[in-house]
Design an enzyme around this catalytic site. Sequence first.
Site, PDB file in Angstrom:
ATOM      1  N   ARG A 147       0.833  -1.197   0.000  1.00  0.00           N
ATOM      2  CA  ARG A 147       0.000   0.000   0.000  1.00  0.00           C
ATOM      3  C   ARG A 147       0.873   1.254   0.000  1.00  0.00           C
ATOM      4  O   ARG A 147       1.875   1.310   0.711  1.00  0.00           O
ATOM      5  CB  ARG A 147      -0.938   0.020   1.213  1.00  0.00           C
TER       6      ARG A 147
ATOM      7  N   ARG B 163       1.736   1.520  10.385  1.00  0.00           N
ATOM      8  CA  ARG B 163       1.361   1.822   9.004  1.00  0.00           C
ATOM      9  C   ARG B 163       2.598   1.688   8.126  1.00  0.00           C
ATOM     10  O   ARG B 163       3.502   2.518   8.189  1.00  0.00           O
ATOM     11  CB  ARG B 163       0.769   3.227   8.906  1.00  0.00           C
TER      12      ARG B 163
ATOM     13  N   GLU C  10      -6.987   0.171  14.748  1.00  0.00           N
ATOM     14  CA  GLU C  10      -7.721  -0.821  13.940  1.00  0.00           C
ATOM     15  C   GLU C  10      -6.826  -2.016  13.632  1.00  0.00           C
ATOM     16  O   GLU C  10      -5.698  -1.863  13.151  1.00  0.00           O
ATOM     17  CB  GLU C  10      -8.188  -0.191  12.635  1.00  0.00           C
TER      18      GLU C  10
ATOM     19  N   SER D 299     -11.237  -5.606   9.945  1.00  0.00           N
ATOM     20  CA  SER D 299     -12.555  -5.136   9.518  1.00  0.00           C
ATOM     21  C   SER D 299     -13.265  -6.269   8.792  1.00  0.00           C
ATOM     22  O   SER D 299     -12.620  -7.193   8.280  1.00  0.00           O
ATOM     23  CB  SER D 299     -12.440  -3.907   8.611  1.00  0.00           C
TER      24      SER D 299
ATOM     25  N   ARG E 241       0.256  -5.124  12.811  1.00  0.00           N
ATOM     26  CA  ARG E 241      -0.521  -4.553  13.921  1.00  0.00           C
ATOM     27  C   ARG E 241      -0.780  -5.583  15.018  1.00  0.00           C
ATOM     28  O   ARG E 241      -0.915  -5.224  16.187  1.00  0.00           O
ATOM     29  CB  ARG E 241      -1.833  -3.971  13.390  1.00  0.00           C
TER      30      ARG E 241
END
Length: 531
Positions: A356, A371, A443, A446, A494
């Site tokens: 990403r 990140r 987070e 999801s 994470r």
Amino acid sequence: MGLPQCLGGATFHTLKMAGIPPPIFRPLLTTPSLNLLLLPRPIRLPHLPFPSLLRPFSLSSAVASAQATPSAAPTTASSDSGLKTQWKATVDFKWIRDNKDAVAANIKNRNSTANLDLVLELYDKMLTLQKLIVAHREQEVEQLRGERNAVANKMKGKLEPSERQKLIEEGKNLKEKLASLEEDLLRLTDELQQEAQCIPNMTHPDVPIGDENCSVLRKMVGRPREFGFPIKDHLALGKELDLFDFDAAAEVSGSKFYYLKNEAVMLEMALVNWTLSEVTKRGFTPLTTPEIVRASVVEKCGFQPRAENTQVYTISGSDQCLIGTAEIPLGGLHMDSILSESSLPLKYVAYSHCFRTEAGAAGAATRGLYRVHQFSKVEMFVLCRPEDSDTYLEELIGIEEDLFTALGFHFKTLDMSSADLGAPAFRKFDVEAWMPGLERYGEISSASNCTDYQSRRLGIRYRPELPSMNQKKAKNTPTQFVHTLNATACAVPRMIVCLLENYQQEDGSVIIPEPLRPFMGGIERITYKFR
């Protein structure tokens, strides 16, 4: 942890080896290559053979029907016409027009930049142009009949040469005008598709309306650990325990890259293998996926490789991209297929690396492993009948919560607000875990129900099976689009942040949670290498 879909722009983010969100799709509402490391015992994989594809589904005509484009297949215009190859999604434009108020409110609630007025204007122009083409084709038929009659009259000596020449000229002009109209229709159809693909999915009626702060708490598990000593963040712990090296990675690759070292490598493999073993017990078929895919597949899944702030890396000089999530190749697995109803649901769990750009990400909250540009992830993906998608969303959320509970995390599950939904999502739940070193929730997962938004673009259908149906009738049964769902089972960096920060000890060591120890070769604690 979904890959964001950003609107606007038309530039490519390329590496030296170096999305247009999809059209609106009506949701069917019911209720609103991995090396296994030290596996402790054999895992029995579910007997879920890949379904046989009954027949391919493709589009043979370059001109869409007045109501919808038949398939997500490409059409190609000649190079001298200035048109480009454009895949087409099955967009129900008539439904958009008939429900324009609801669609407009949905676009506003989701902070989308989609231009509904332009879509409707282009749709009306397309209908008008289609009527003109039909009329000209009827004229062409009449012209051919006239020529036939002219030949018959000539045989009888009744047709003057000048009259025959006039008929020939009229026919030629008619064909040229028809060809021009058809080219105009092709251009208009492509423009309509481009604009319609910016319209996001409709939204579940129970989704809270507003920005991220409007998201609603669904569940809270555990509570923050109380430390009797000064706590450290994962960066300090990783440096002291010699677990990763950001400085060397920055020299080699740039910022937001990293080397994992020593027990951190074992921890990544343990997380991946433990997650795969747990999820496969739930009836999911494990896969590894391609990590380079065609840009068109990225777009069909609802992401934007050409957007100005895209999260997608494109490969220079090609039509390929690096995946930001295994959701993309999993979505493409059954592209342009008609599945048998008996094969549904199809439940996959895939391990992949993800890439990403993290465009626009900055600040202390993005430091370290939180990140990064490249990471490993285990993703769950489901294809099912429309009436079952709400049930499978609950199943995916339940699996996530079970996994994080087993690891002893304190976390909360949120029903995400309308403005926080990516373009494909009808409804989305995020899991945020407490990260004491960062002093906030972050987070880690999801789960999204995308209804038929992706399947309409990817061309994934199934044929319903009715009881006591003979083979002939079965072939004539109309197909329906499947619903697709995705959920993160394990985003490794994470998860490592959570583990290091929550399981740190006063002596600087870090305890390994019990479920992971068999996958760590029995290692129970990460300690200093040098004393």
